[in-house]
Design a protein around this motif. Structure first.
Motif, PDB file in Angstrom:
ATOM      1  N   UNK A 106       0.768  -1.016  -0.076  1.00 30.71           N
ATOM      2  CA  UNK A 106       0.048   0.056  -0.101  1.00 30.71           C
ATOM      3  C   UNK A 106       0.882   1.198  -0.187  1.00 30.71           C
ATOM      4  N   UNK A 107       1.844   1.269   0.711  1.00 30.15           N
ATOM      5  CA  UNK A 107       3.007   2.284   0.971  1.00 30.15           C
ATOM      6  C   UNK A 107       3.630   2.666  -0.214  1.00 30.15           C
ATOM      7  N   UNK A 108       3.853   1.408  -1.227  1.00 28.17           N
ATOM      8  CA  UNK A 108       4.791   1.738  -2.279  1.00 28.17           C
ATOM      9  C   UNK A 108       3.548   2.340  -3.292  1.00 28.17           C
ATOM     10  N   UNK A 109       2.365   1.737  -3.526  1.00 25.37           N
ATOM     11  CA  UNK A 109       1.425   2.472  -4.420  1.00 25.37           C
ATOM     12  C   UNK A 109       1.255   3.811  -3.907  1.00 25.37           C
ATOM     13  N   UNK A 110       1.050   4.365  -2.764  1.00 26.61           N
ATOM     14  CA  UNK A 110       0.686   5.559  -2.457  1.00 26.61           C
ATOM     15  C   UNK A 110       1.784   6.570  -2.924  1.00 26.61           C
ATOM     16  N   UNK A 111       3.291   5.964  -2.590  1.00 26.51           N
ATOM     17  CA  UNK A 111       4.357   6.605  -2.987  1.00 26.51           C
ATOM     18  C   UNK A 111       4.293   6.859  -4.265  1.00 26.51           C
ATOM     19  N   UNK A 112       4.343   6.096  -5.216  1.00 27.79           N
ATOM     20  CA  UNK A 112       4.334   6.012  -6.751  1.00 27.79           C
ATOM     21  C   UNK A 112       3.275   6.952  -7.224  1.00 27.79           C
ATOM     22  N   UNK A 113       1.888   6.844  -6.614  1.00 30.59           N
ATOM     23  CA  UNK A 113       0.913   7.940  -6.967  1.00 30.59           C
ATOM     24  C   UNK A 113       1.423   9.136  -6.577  1.00 30.59           C
ATOM     25  N   UNK A 114       1.877   9.708  -5.602  1.00 32.08           N
ATOM     26  CA  UNK A 114       2.334  10.594  -5.295  1.00 32.08           C
ATOM     27  C   UNK A 114       3.317  11.493  -6.062  1.00 32.08           C
ATOM     28  N   UNK A 115       4.498  10.510  -6.307  1.00 33.26           N
ATOM     29  CA  UNK A 115       5.363  10.822  -7.151  1.00 33.26           C
ATOM     30  C   UNK A 115       4.707  11.413  -8.610  1.00 33.26           C
ATOM     31  N   UNK A 116       4.077  10.560  -9.126  1.00 30.42           N
ATOM     32  CA  UNK A 116       3.354  10.911 -10.743  1.00 30.42           C
ATOM     33  C   UNK A 116       2.337  11.957 -10.546  1.00 30.42           C
ATOM     34  N   UNK A 117       1.818  12.359  -9.567  1.00 31.54           N
ATOM     35  CA  UNK A 117       1.101  13.404  -9.359  1.00 31.54           C
ATOM     36  C   UNK A 117       1.925  14.553  -9.167  1.00 31.54           C
ATOM     37  N   UNK A 118       2.907  14.575  -8.612  1.00 26.27           N
ATOM     38  CA  UNK A 118       3.924  15.806  -8.462  1.00 26.27           C
ATOM     39  C   UNK A 118       4.569  15.973  -9.936  1.00 26.27           C
ATOM     40  N   UNK A 119       4.983  15.085 -10.515  1.00 29.18           N
ATOM     41  CA  UNK A 119       5.717  15.205 -11.865  1.00 29.18           C
ATOM     42  C   UNK A 119       4.590  15.818 -12.613  1.00 29.18           C
ATOM     43  N   UNK A 120       3.247  15.507 -12.775  1.00 29.85           N
ATOM     44  CA  UNK A 120       2.420  16.105 -13.410  1.00 29.85           C
ATOM     45  C   UNK A 120       1.942  17.375 -13.474  1.00 29.85           C
ATOM     46  N   UNK A 121       1.963  17.662 -12.107  1.00 31.69           N
ATOM     47  CA  UNK A 121       1.714  19.000 -11.739  1.00 31.69           C
ATOM     48  C   UNK A 121       2.906  20.112 -12.143  1.00 31.69           C
TER      49      UNK A 121
END
Length: 135
Positions: A106-121
């Protein structure tokens, strides 16, 4: 479109797993295993959606630098749609990942999602900056 349909299918499997009645201990274990497998799928599909949207936004940065001024509004609208898809997928991950019993996963998914969101922003900010400079 294909990932949207896949997301619908995995969501259906998840909802079906939750509906299963479990009376015996064995049935409860089986139901739990099905729910966890479906939750994993229901988290992985949005991760893929986020990845594709983020990669497309990277391309839109370049397009916003090179496109004819007459289509910059289309570039902006397309970028906003990509960001909307990414944010929707991000919310799905935020709902599903805390329900996973494997907290490391779960933590890996959340970290990956946060990273992608930051890059997209960051991409969206660069796109908007490029459009403002060129308008």
């Amino acid at each position: 479109l294909q990932l949207g349909e896949e997301d619908e299918r995995v969501s259906g499997r998840l909802f079906s797993a939750y509906k299963v009645k479990a009376r015996t201990e064995e049935e409860k274990k089986e139901r739990h295993a099905h729910i966890q497998a479906a939750l994993k799928e229901a988290t992985e599909v949005p991760i893929r959606i986020m990845q594709i949207a983020q990669e497309a936004l990277e391309k839109m940065v370049v397009i916003s630098q090179l496109a004819k001024p007459s289509i910059l509004s289309d570039v902006q609208v397309g970028s906003l749609h990509l960001m909307g898809a990414l944010k929707g997928a991000y919310e799905n991950i935020n709902v599903n990942s805390p329900l996973l019993k494997d907290s490391k996963q779960a933590a890996q998914y959340e970290k990956r999602a946060q990273n992608l969101k930051e890059k997209a922003t960051d991409c969206l900010d660069r796109i908007e900056s490029n459009i403002q400079k060129r308008a």
